[in-house]
Scaffold this motif. Structure first.
Motif, mmCIF file in Angstrom:
data_model
loop_
_atom_site.group_PDB
_atom_site.id
_atom_site.type_symbol
_atom_site.label_atom_id
_atom_site.label_comp_id
_atom_site.label_asym_id
_atom_site.label_seq_id
_atom_site.Cartn_x
_atom_site.Cartn_y
_atom_site.Cartn_z
ATOM 1 N N PRO A 178 0.697 -1.316 -0.083
ATOM 2 C CA PRO A 178 -0.049 -0.037 0.104
ATOM 3 C C PRO A 178 0.838 1.109 0.121
ATOM 4 O O PRO A 178 0.389 2.415 -0.224
ATOM 5 N N GLN A 179 2.191 1.011 0.412
ATOM 6 C CA GLN A 179 3.014 2.231 0.405
ATOM 7 C C GLN A 179 3.788 2.584 -0.871
ATOM 8 O O GLN A 179 4.580 3.573 -0.736
ATOM 9 N N ALA A 180 3.699 1.589 -1.871
ATOM 10 C CA ALA A 180 4.516 1.525 -2.953
ATOM 11 C C ALA A 180 4.075 2.756 -3.867
ATOM 12 O O ALA A 180 2.874 3.346 -3.840
ATOM 13 N N ASP A 181 4.923 3.428 -4.443
ATOM 14 C CA ASP A 181 4.879 4.460 -5.561
ATOM 15 C C ASP A 181 5.297 3.998 -6.926
ATOM 16 O O ASP A 181 6.231 3.957 -7.448
ATOM 17 N N LEU A 182 4.287 3.914 -7.659
ATOM 18 C CA LEU A 182 4.381 3.539 -9.131
ATOM 19 C C LEU A 182 4.883 4.749 -9.931
ATOM 20 O O LEU A 182 5.789 4.253 -10.816
ATOM 21 N N GLY A 183 4.794 5.851 -9.565
ATOM 22 C CA GLY A 183 5.523 6.914 -10.244
ATOM 23 C C GLY A 183 7.107 6.872 -9.929
ATOM 24 O O GLY A 183 8.019 7.076 -10.879
ATOM 25 N N ARG A 184 7.355 6.467 -8.726
ATOM 26 C CA ARG A 184 9.018 6.412 -8.504
ATOM 27 C C ARG A 184 9.352 5.044 -9.258
ATOM 28 O O ARG A 184 10.610 5.044 -9.699
ATOM 29 N N TYR A 185 8.684 4.147 -9.308
ATOM 30 C CA TYR A 185 9.208 2.934 -10.010
ATOM 31 C C TYR A 185 9.282 3.158 -11.604
ATOM 32 O O TYR A 185 10.345 2.905 -12.219
ATOM 33 N N ALA A 186 8.396 4.098 -12.166
ATOM 34 C CA ALA A 186 8.400 4.352 -13.538
ATOM 35 C C ALA A 186 9.684 5.318 -13.784
ATOM 36 O O ALA A 186 10.559 5.129 -14.829
ATOM 37 N N THR A 187 10.106 6.063 -12.828
ATOM 38 C CA THR A 187 11.169 6.982 -12.789
ATOM 39 C C THR A 187 12.722 6.147 -12.927
ATOM 40 O O THR A 187 13.510 6.368 -13.704
ATOM 41 N N GLY A 188 12.466 5.128 -12.066
ATOM 42 C CA GLY A 188 13.557 4.150 -12.057
ATOM 43 C C GLY A 188 13.719 3.562 -12.992
ATOM 44 O O GLY A 188 15.062 3.297 -13.666
ATOM 45 N N ALA A 189 12.660 2.919 -14.006
ATOM 46 C CA ALA A 189 12.780 2.315 -15.274
ATOM 47 C C ALA A 189 13.459 3.327 -16.204
ATOM 48 O O ALA A 189 14.470 2.805 -16.936
ATOM 49 N N LEU A 190 13.111 4.565 -16.299
ATOM 50 C CA LEU A 190 13.635 5.771 -17.315
ATOM 51 C C LEU A 190 15.027 5.914 -17.033
ATOM 52 O O LEU A 190 15.959 5.931 -17.793
ATOM 53 N N LEU A 191 15.366 5.835 -15.643
ATOM 54 C CA LEU A 191 16.690 6.303 -15.419
ATOM 55 C C LEU A 191 17.618 4.834 -15.837
ATOM 56 O O LEU A 191 18.838 5.050 -16.200
ATOM 57 N N ALA A 192 17.150 3.748 -15.892
ATOM 58 C CA ALA A 192 17.883 2.449 -16.200
ATOM 59 C C ALA A 192 18.047 2.377 -17.725
ATOM 60 O O ALA A 192 18.949 2.086 -18.083
ATOM 61 N N VAL A 193 17.094 3.048 -18.468
ATOM 62 C CA VAL A 193 17.291 3.248 -19.968
ATOM 63 C C VAL A 193 18.388 4.216 -20.128
ATOM 64 O O VAL A 193 19.203 4.115 -21.088
ATOM 65 N N ALA A 194 18.510 5.447 -19.219
ATOM 66 C CA ALA A 194 19.474 6.234 -19.588
ATOM 67 C C ALA A 194 20.795 5.720 -19.258
ATOM 68 O O ALA A 194 21.994 5.916 -20.107
ATOM 69 N N ALA A 195 20.874 4.825 -18.239
ATOM 70 C CA ALA A 195 22.414 4.051 -17.801
ATOM 71 C C ALA A 195 22.428 3.127 -19.186
ATOM 72 O O ALA A 195 23.883 3.143 -19.577
ATOM 73 N N VAL A 196 21.609 2.520 -19.712
ATOM 74 C CA VAL A 196 21.643 1.797 -21.033
ATOM 75 C C VAL A 196 22.513 2.584 -22.101
ATOM 76 O O VAL A 196 23.390 2.429 -22.827
ATOM 77 N N ALA A 197 21.768 3.685 -22.221
ATOM 78 C CA ALA A 197 22.466 4.739 -23.309
ATOM 79 C C ALA A 197 23.909 5.028 -23.019
ATOM 80 O O ALA A 197 24.849 4.945 -23.845
ATOM 81 N N CYS A 198 24.113 5.307 -21.844
ATOM 82 C CA CYS A 198 25.619 5.581 -21.652
ATOM 83 C C CYS A 198 26.573 4.595 -21.572
ATOM 84 O O CYS A 198 27.812 4.705 -22.299
ATOM 85 N N TRP A 199 26.094 3.359 -21.232
ATOM 86 C CA TRP A 199 26.777 2.143 -21.664
ATOM 87 C C TRP A 199 26.770 1.503 -22.752
ATOM 88 O O TRP A 199 27.699 0.578 -22.877
ATOM 89 N N THR A 200 26.198 1.867 -23.666
ATOM 90 C CA THR A 200 26.008 1.538 -24.979
ATOM 91 C C THR A 200 27.422 2.439 -25.653
ATOM 92 O O THR A 200 28.242 2.013 -26.456
ATOM 93 N N TRP A 201 27.288 3.784 -25.715
ATOM 94 C CA TRP A 201 28.472 4.451 -26.072
ATOM 95 C C TRP A 201 29.750 4.108 -25.355
ATOM 96 O O TRP A 201 30.712 4.054 -26.332
ATOM 97 N N TYR A 202 29.752 3.815 -24.242
ATOM 98 C CA TYR A 202 31.194 3.713 -23.618
ATOM 99 C C TYR A 202 31.946 2.595 -24.345
ATOM 100 O O TYR A 202 33.019 2.471 -24.650
ATOM 101 N N PRO A 203 31.340 1.204 -24.502
ATOM 102 C CA PRO A 203 32.084 0.055 -24.826
ATOM 103 C C PRO A 203 32.544 0.094 -26.372
ATOM 104 O O PRO A 203 33.532 -0.179 -26.735
ATOM 105 N N LEU A 204 31.676 1.076 -27.072
ATOM 106 C CA LEU A 204 31.916 0.944 -28.478
ATOM 107 C C LEU A 204 33.078 2.211 -28.593
ATOM 108 O O LEU A 204 33.838 1.844 -29.507
ATOM 109 N N ARG A 205 33.202 3.182 -27.964
ATOM 110 C CA ARG A 205 34.282 4.092 -28.057
ATOM 111 C C ARG A 205 35.418 3.641 -27.731
ATOM 112 O O ARG A 205 36.601 3.739 -27.993
#
Length: 323
Positions: free
Chosen positions: A151-178
């Motif tokens: 009952p105390q869970a925050d779905l908005g916070r969860y969705a933000t976490g998922a978006l931040l994980a996607v941003a992390a993927v973008a960073c670490w896609t660029w890194y190993p290629l470069r």
């Protein structure tokens, strides 16, 4: 191939440790975790510079600029996004999103490195993409069901976490290629020295960033005790352990693998990091994964394994195969 794969496995086992700190230190902001980790990494790298000073002297100004770029995106920005994602969405979902890196990197490498490494036929990659998407979907369903039961869970916070994980993927896609570009262009250089150079390049960023967090906390009257927070022993111990094993030694092992394997293949071996991180996450929870989570992990592994079976072909042959 075997030696390169073993180096990638070792890197994955150590990189899985970086998923532990945000769960063990939930009261620490993600920026503090990132700058603390790389402050430790940079300090560890300093004596290594002296021990390896002959090879370090070979790096030019352009090399140091490249090391700084790699450190900023692949180290600092990546870990800020990842730590924030884990603190908001828990461990499993961000780990699974990060687990898409093998195929994301393979696709990006396919688009830019076909002449150098060969091209993976797109039609042969489709089954692996479908399996990985299904795996992430299974884990996401389990985590959302877990949140709805709280009952105390925050779905908005969860969705933000998922978006931040996607941003992390973008960073670490660029890194190993470069990073692979530099290593392949400088095959005569030591991967260990290049890992040390990235640690040294990260140190000034970490010092400035950590000082910035301290100043911000003081200016906004944050309750977090500085400089090491409410559990200083655990914080310092984790930062040193992650800085040594995950940052320096893990980067060195990854560099060794990158010099031995095609970029499309070595990128897919990041699955070792995903499996290690998931194992650590559920050990911290003290529970077995739900059946749907296990199914999702199995689908992810199957998707990456399927992709590993697809060998790069010369660009003209791959185009003929697709038609």
């Amino acid at each position: 191939m075997l030696v390169g794969t073993l180096f990638a496995l070792a890197a994955g086992l150590m990189w899985g440790l970086v998923f532990v700190a945000p769960s063990l230190l939930p009261d620490y902001p993600a920026a503090m975790l990132a700058f603390g980790r790389y402050l430790a990494f940079g300090l560890i790298a300093l004596p290594l510079v002296w021990l390896d000073r002959a090879r370090m002297a070979q790096f030019t100004r352009a090399d140091w600029i490249e090391a700084a770029k790699l450190s900023l995106v692949g180290n600092v920005l990546y870990y800020i996004c990842l730590a924030a994602a884990i603190q908001r969405a828990g461990g499993p979902l961000p780990t699974m999103i990060i687990g898409t890196l093998p195929v994301v990197i393979a696709i990006c490498s396919n688009l830019r490195d076909a002449r150098r490494d060969g091209r993976l036929p797109w039609l042969r990659l489709l089954p692996s993409l479908a399996l990985i998407a299904a795996g992430i979907g299974c884990v996401n369903q389990v985590e959302i069901a877990h949140l709805r039961a709280d009952p105390q869970a925050d779905l908005g916070r969860y969705a933000t976490g998922a978006l931040l994980a996607v941003a992390a993927v973008a960073c670490w896609t660029w890194y190993p290629l470069r990073n692979a570009d530099w290593l392949r262009a400088h095959a005569d250089r030591s991967p260990r020295s290049w890992a040390t150079a990235q640690g040294v390049a990260t140190l000034p960023m970490a010092v400035v960033g950590f000082a910035g967090v301290w100043i911000w906390n003081a200016a906004t009257a944050q309750p977090l005790a500085m400089p090491f927070g409410p559990t200083p022993g655990l914080f310092v111990g984790l930062m040193v352990a992650i800085g040594l094993f995950a940052s320096w030694l893990g980067t060195m092992c990854w560099n060794e693998a990158s010099q031995r394997l095609p970029t499309t293949l070595v990128g897919q071996l990041i699955v070792f990091e995903t499996l290690s991180a998931l194992a650590y996450a559920f050990l911290l929870r003290g529970q077995w994964p739900a059946p749907a989570t296990l199914l999702g992990v199995a689908l992810l592994v199957a998707g990456v394994a399927w992709a590993l079976r697809v060998r790069p072909e010369p660009a003209q042959a791959a185009q003929a195969h697709a038609t």
